[in-house]
Design an enzyme around this catalytic site. Structure first.
Site, PDB file in Angstrom:
ATOM      1  N   GLY A  46       0.842  -1.185   0.000  1.00 23.95           N
ATOM      2  CA  GLY A  46       0.000   0.000   0.000  1.00 23.95           C
ATOM      3  C   GLY A  46       0.881   1.240   0.000  1.00 23.95           C
ATOM      4  O   GLY A  46       1.993   1.207   0.537  1.00 23.95           O
ATOM      5  N   GLN A  51       3.212   9.863   1.269  1.00 26.26           N
ATOM      6  CA  GLN A  51       4.513   9.203   1.401  1.00 26.26           C
ATOM      7  C   GLN A  51       5.482   9.551   0.271  1.00 26.26           C
ATOM      8  O   GLN A  51       6.675   9.253   0.363  1.00 26.26           O
ATOM      9  CB  GLN A  51       4.340   7.680   1.448  1.00 26.26           C
ATOM     10  CG  GLN A  51       3.644   7.199   2.705  1.00 26.26           C
ATOM     11  CD  GLN A  51       3.448   5.692   2.650  1.00 26.26           C
ATOM     12  OE1 GLN A  51       2.465   5.214   2.111  1.00 26.26           O
ATOM     13  NE2 GLN A  51       4.392   4.947   3.192  1.00 26.26           N
ATOM     14  N   CYS A  93       5.661  -0.394   7.261  1.00 27.40           N
ATOM     15  CA  CYS A  93       5.418   0.792   6.439  1.00 27.40           C
ATOM     16  C   CYS A  93       6.695   1.161   5.690  1.00 27.40           C
ATOM     17  O   CYS A  93       7.775   1.157   6.281  1.00 27.40           O
ATOM     18  CB  CYS A  93       4.997   1.945   7.350  1.00 27.40           C
ATOM     19  SG  CYS A  93       4.636   3.470   6.481  1.00 27.40           S
ATOM     20  N   LEU A  94       6.559   1.483   4.396  1.00 24.27           N
ATOM     21  CA  LEU A  94       7.747   1.863   3.616  1.00 24.27           C
ATOM     22  C   LEU A  94       8.415   3.123   4.167  1.00 24.27           C
ATOM     23  O   LEU A  94       9.591   3.339   3.935  1.00 24.27           O
ATOM     24  CB  LEU A  94       7.362   2.088   2.143  1.00 24.27           C
ATOM     25  CG  LEU A  94       6.903   0.843   1.369  1.00 24.27           C
ATOM     26  CD1 LEU A  94       6.474   1.224  -0.039  1.00 24.27           C
ATOM     27  CD2 LEU A  94       7.992  -0.212   1.331  1.00 24.27           C
ATOM     28  N   HIS A 135      -4.647   2.007   7.625  1.00 20.22           N
ATOM     29  CA  HIS A 135      -3.255   2.460   7.668  1.00 20.22           C
ATOM     30  C   HIS A 135      -3.004   3.533   6.599  1.00 20.22           C
ATOM     31  O   HIS A 135      -2.418   4.582   6.879  1.00 20.22           O
ATOM     32  CB  HIS A 135      -2.349   1.227   7.449  1.00 20.22           C
ATOM     33  CG  HIS A 135      -0.882   1.507   7.358  1.00 20.22           C
ATOM     34  ND1 HIS A 135       0.037   0.889   8.183  1.00 20.22           N
ATOM     35  CD2 HIS A 135      -0.153   2.303   6.529  1.00 20.22           C
ATOM     36  CE1 HIS A 135       1.257   1.314   7.865  1.00 20.22           C
ATOM     37  NE2 HIS A 135       1.170   2.161   6.861  1.00 20.22           N
ATOM     38  N   GLU A 136      -3.480   3.274   5.365  1.00 20.54           N
ATOM     39  CA  GLU A 136      -3.209   4.211   4.258  1.00 20.54           C
ATOM     40  C   GLU A 136      -3.992   5.514   4.423  1.00 20.54           C
ATOM     41  O   GLU A 136      -3.474   6.592   4.132  1.00 20.54           O
ATOM     42  CB  GLU A 136      -3.539   3.561   2.907  1.00 20.54           C
ATOM     43  CG  GLU A 136      -2.702   2.323   2.575  1.00 20.54           C
ATOM     44  CD  GLU A 136      -1.209   2.526   2.704  1.00 20.54           C
ATOM     45  OE1 GLU A 136      -0.726   3.659   2.517  1.00 20.54           O
ATOM     46  OE2 GLU A 136      -0.506   1.537   3.007  1.00 20.54           O
ATOM     47  N   HIS A 139      -2.311   7.834   6.720  1.00 21.88           N
ATOM     48  CA  HIS A 139      -1.219   8.598   6.084  1.00 21.88           C
ATOM     49  C   HIS A 139      -1.732   9.917   5.522  1.00 21.88           C
ATOM     50  O   HIS A 139      -1.066  10.944   5.611  1.00 21.88           O
ATOM     51  CB  HIS A 139      -0.615   7.807   4.917  1.00 21.88           C
ATOM     52  CG  HIS A 139       0.487   6.867   5.313  1.00 21.88           C
ATOM     53  ND1 HIS A 139       1.622   7.280   5.975  1.00 21.88           N
ATOM     54  CD2 HIS A 139       0.639   5.535   5.109  1.00 21.88           C
ATOM     55  CE1 HIS A 139       2.416   6.239   6.169  1.00 21.88           C
ATOM     56  NE2 HIS A 139       1.850   5.157   5.662  1.00 21.88           N
TER      57      HIS A 139
HETATM   58 ZN   LIG Z   1       2.541   3.209   5.657  1.00 25.85          ZN
END
Ligand SMILES: [Zn+2]
Length: 167
Positions: A46, A51, A93-94, A135-136, A139
Site C-alpha cells: 500500500g 509518502q 510501512c515503507l 493504515h493508508e 497517512h
Molecule cells: Zn505506511
C-alpha cells in the site's frame, strides 16, 4: 511511468494532511500509476501520496484478496463505517523502514472512493485488507501506524528506523 521517492521518518512532510482531489483526470491517473510502480518496486502492498511528498488524497493498494479490484487505485478514500469489533494485525510501512509491530484497529470497515475512471465505489472489507485501508487513510491525515503505540514503544521503533536509514 516513473519511480517516485518514498519519504522516510523523520521527514516532517509525513505529518501533513492531504487535500481532496476534484476529479480523477489524466494527471491523477499518471500519479496513481507512478505510485503503483513505486510501491511494487519497494515491495510494499500500500502507498499513500503523502509518502511521496504529494498532499493529495490518493492511495494505491495491491493485496492478495479476491473480493476487491486489484490493484485498488483510490482518490478521496473515506471510511464511512467502522465495526465495534477490533482486531490486531502486524503492520509495517515503507516510510518506517524494517519495523513491524501489532496494531489494533476496527476489524472491518466500509469505505467509499473514486476509482481510476472517476467513478464512485463502495466496499466493505475485513482482515488484513481492512487494516491496510485504515493504515493508508491515516497517512493522508498525517498519521503513521506507530502513532497508535505508546510513546515509549513509538520512540523505540522510530530510533531503530532512523538508525537503519543512516547506516
Ligand atoms: Zn505506511
Amino acid at each position: 511511468m516513473a519511480l517516485l521517492k518514498v519519504l522516510k521518518v523523520p521527514d516532517p512532510r509525513l505529518k501533513l494532511k492531504a487535500h481532496p482531489v476534484e476529479k480523477v483526470d489524466a494527471d491523477i491517473q499518471r500519479l496513481m500509476d507512478d505510485m503503483l510502480e513505486t510501491m511494487y518496486h519497494d515491495k510494499g502492498c500500500g502507498l499513500a501520496a503523502t509518502q511521496v511528498g504529494i498532499q493529495k488524497r490518493i492511495v494505491v493498494i495491491d493485496f492478495a484478496d479476491e473480493r476487491t479490484p486489484k490493484p485498488l487505485l483510490m482518490a478521496n478514500p473515506e471510511i464511512v463505517w467502522y465495526s465495534d469489533r477490533r482486531e490486531a494485525f502486524t503492520e509495517g510501512c515503507l516510510s518506517v523502514p524494517n519495523q513491524w509491530t501489532s496494531i489494533v484497529r476496527a476489524s472491518s470497515v466500509k469505505f467509499q472512493y473514486l476509482d481510476r475512471h472517476n467513478k464512485r465505489q463502495e466496499l466493505t472489507v475485513d482482515g488484513i485488507l481492512g487494516a491496510c485501508i485504515q493504515h493508508e487513510i491515516d497517512h493522508l491525515n498525517g498519521v503513521l501506524f506507530i502513532d497508535h503505540l505508546s510513546s515509549l514503544k513509538r520512540n523505540l521503533l522510530l530510533r531503530r528506523a532512523i538508525k537503519l536509514k543512516e547506516d
